[in-house]
Design an enzyme around this catalytic site. Structure first.
Site, PDB file in Angstrom:
ATOM      1  N   ARG A  96       0.837  -1.207   0.000  1.00  0.00           N
ATOM      2  CA  ARG A  96       0.000   0.000   0.000  1.00  0.00           C
ATOM      3  C   ARG A  96       0.869   1.254   0.000  1.00  0.00           C
ATOM      4  NH1 ARG A  96      -5.036   2.339  -0.955  1.00  0.00           N
ATOM      5  NH2 ARG A  96      -5.248   4.182   0.371  1.00  0.00           N
ATOM      6  N   CYS A 120      -3.332  -4.781   2.014  1.00  0.00           N
ATOM      7  CA  CYS A 120      -4.209  -5.831   2.539  1.00  0.00           C
ATOM      8  C   CYS A 120      -5.666  -5.605   2.119  1.00  0.00           C
ATOM      9  CB  CYS A 120      -4.130  -5.848   4.058  1.00  0.00           C
ATOM     10  SG  CYS A 120      -2.542  -6.426   4.658  1.00  0.00           S
ATOM     11  N   PRO A 126      -9.526   3.284  -1.376  1.00  0.00           N
ATOM     12  CA  PRO A 126      -9.457   4.287  -2.444  1.00  0.00           C
ATOM     13  C   PRO A 126      -8.308   5.271  -2.212  1.00  0.00           C
ATOM     14  CG  PRO A 126     -11.222   4.801  -0.934  1.00  0.00           C
ATOM     15  CD  PRO A 126     -10.672   3.470  -0.505  1.00  0.00           C
ATOM     16  N   ILE A 127      -8.066   6.148  -3.167  1.00  0.00           N
ATOM     17  CA  ILE A 127      -7.012   7.160  -2.993  1.00  0.00           C
ATOM     18  C   ILE A 127      -7.523   8.564  -3.323  1.00  0.00           C
ATOM     19  CG2 ILE A 127      -5.054   5.597  -3.382  1.00  0.00           C
ATOM     20  CD1 ILE A 127      -4.991   6.686  -6.272  1.00  0.00           C
ATOM     21  N   ASP A 327      -5.301  -1.697  13.413  1.00  0.00           N
ATOM     22  CA  ASP A 327      -4.364  -2.783  13.116  1.00  0.00           C
ATOM     23  C   ASP A 327      -4.256  -3.778  14.268  1.00  0.00           C
ATOM     24  OD1 ASP A 327      -2.065  -0.671  11.254  1.00  0.00           O
ATOM     25  OD2 ASP A 327      -3.964  -1.628  10.726  1.00  0.00           O
ATOM     26  N   ILE A 349     -12.472   2.488  11.208  1.00  0.00           N
ATOM     27  CA  ILE A 349     -11.539   2.803  10.121  1.00  0.00           C
ATOM     28  C   ILE A 349     -11.788   1.890   8.931  1.00  0.00           C
ATOM     29  CG2 ILE A 349      -9.105   2.997   9.451  1.00  0.00           C
ATOM     30  CD1 ILE A 349      -9.939   5.038  11.547  1.00  0.00           C
TER      31      ILE A 349
END
Ligand code: EPZ
Length: 442
Positions: A96, A120, A126-127, A327, A349
């Site tokens: 990523r 992952c 998205p960006i 995470d 998130i």
């Protein structure tokens, strides 16, 4: 594909050293191309995402070398000559963090041509926030079939001005791209709605070492006064410890540890993870020490499941820093599966980041979907079985489940774990766990 064979039920004792942070070293490695000189990074983890990024740097014209040593590896990047602004899909798709080269290349070469990143499958990735931030800075961005291109128009290189950008969500990656792109402008850029994670502060401190003037790191408003050229001959910079690896071993200590010490942590970065574990009944003691200029801690387990069954914390909500980290959400699930009581888990998130939960049902966990996440009803124990890892932290969660379970667990992992954990089997064996790995299964 790697198969990890774990014989569960062992008690963990002893010391574990936390490596440098994956999510800090990756953007800093991208940022090294902004400087026309040599950067020496210390306390780097030797993980496959780092190796992929070193490969990308070499393809861009840098000379890169990793030197292994006992107390954290050193990576030297000579970015005197950066000869390409293009990162092709075969490299970009492997992690990523390749997306953060957009900002770094634009700062160095005034343009970038980067294939869509990998990462992952933990939900939508998205960006759009990255693109909008760069556009708001006056950088032209173009989206191809699977490329993003940027170009800094000449008008942006004239007299300095002030630009304000607003992130609609405190995206870690988009904040990193904004920081690096802004560092390459002679303007003042205000980044509003910025992420506040420790990894952002680490990247910002590296850019300040290069000569950028940055205020507000760790807050939602970061002010950057950049410059068009950086040419520090030699920059030395230390990477912060990995707070998610620390969370991994804190959870293992809570579930299977008798006497365990987790070394080289920044306690502040692990605060919410420790708070949830304390809420479950664990007792920890923090021993502070300094290493060079870094204020570090050893976090010692005093009481965990070894002494008494842990209780459910009731609800766990993963959110942006300083909340409980997304995470660590997967990592906590095996422990919640054997705690007394029911736990509701929500991830604000990545709302769909529950592949690990559905995999744990195979080991006997009682986990059901809810409208907002999952509900776990604690059982007395998990049973050893075959488990698949679906992503980096999900893979680590399967290993944690194997350590806690009764009997033998085989974790089939498409090398996700190696992307983010430096020598996890070795560190676990040193603590007394029984884990072996078989490589390259077809
Ligand atoms: C970084 O990913 C980390 N990766 C992730 O760690 C971590 O889970 C994540 O931050 C959140 O803390 C690295 O640093 C390499 P985001 P990133 O942009 O930057 C949405 C691990 O296991 N979003 O903060 O990709 C997105 O869909 C990895 O170490 C947009 O909508 O995360 C998500 O819901 C997994 N548009 C949320 O924001 C965008 O343009 C957070 O994403 C960007 C993001």
């Amino acid at each position: 594909m790697t198969k990890y064979i774990i014989n569960g039920g062992r008690v963990l004792r002893g010391d574990v050293m936390i490596s440098g942070s994956k999510n800090a070293v990756l953007p800093v490695l991208s940022a090294t191309i902004i400087n026309r000189g040599i950067t020496t990074l210390t306390n780097c983890p030797d993980i496959s995402d780092v190796r992929v990024t070193m490969d990308i740097l070499e393809n861009l014209g840098c000379k890169v070398r990793l030197t292994k040593n006992e107390f954290g590896n050193t990576i030297q990047v000579d970015a005197t000559n950066v000869t390409s602004s293009t990162i092709n899909a075969d490299k970009a798709c492997k992690c990523r963090s390749s997306v953060t080269f957009l900002g770094a290349l634009t700062a160095r070469l005034r343009e970038a041509n980067v294939a869509y990143p990998g990462g992952c499958t933990i939900g939508e990735r998205p960006i759009d926030i990255h693109e909008n931030a760069l556009s708001d800075m006056g950088i032209n961005t173009f989206r191809g079939d699977n490329f993003i291109k940027t170009q800094l128009p000449f008008t942006c290189r004239g007299e300095a001005c002030t630009r304000n950008i607003y992130l609609k969500f405190p995206s870690v990656g988009a904040t990193e791209n904004s920081l690096m792109a802004a560092a390459g402008l002679a303007d003042t850029v205000n980044i509003y709605g910025a992420a506040t994670e420790p990894e952002i502060i680490c990247l910002g401190n590296y850019l300040k070492e290069l000569g950028a003037h940055i205020e507000g790191l760790g807050t939602g408003h970061i002010k950057v006064k950049g410059q068009l050229l950086y040419n520090k001959e030699n920059v030395a910079f230390n990477i912060i410890p990995d707070r998610i690896e620390a969370a991994t071993y804190l959870i293992l200590a809570a579930g299977a540890g008798e006497k365990m010490k987790i070394h080289s942590t920044v306690a502040e970065h692990c605060k919410e993870t420790v708070n949830v574990l304390k809420h479950m009944g664990c007792v920890f003691k923090e021993h502070k020490y300094t290493c060079g200029e870094q204020k570090l801690s050893v976090i010692e387990l005093k009481e965990g499941a070894y002494k008494k069954r842990l209780n459910s914390p009731g609800i766990v909500v993963a959110d942006a820093y300083p909340a409980f980290p997304t995470d660590a959400q997967s990592l906590l699930l095996p422990l919640l599966s054997v705690a007394e009581g029911e736990t509701y888990v929500v991830d604000k998130i990545f709302p769909k980041r529950f592949n690990a939960a559905y995999e744990l049902v195979k080991a006997g966990a009682d986990i059901r979907r809810t409208a907002f996440g999952i509900k776990i009803r604690g059982k007395k124990s998990l049973k050893g079985c075959d488990l698949m890892s679906h992503d980096l932290r999900g893979g680590a969660a399967m290993v944690i489940a194997g350590v806690l379970a009764n009997g033998q667990t085989c974790v089939f992992d498409d090398d996700f774990i190696k992307r983010g954990y430096d020598n996890m089997p070795g560190k676990l064996r040193a603590l007394g766990a029984s884990i072996t790995e078989c490589q390259n299964l077809s």
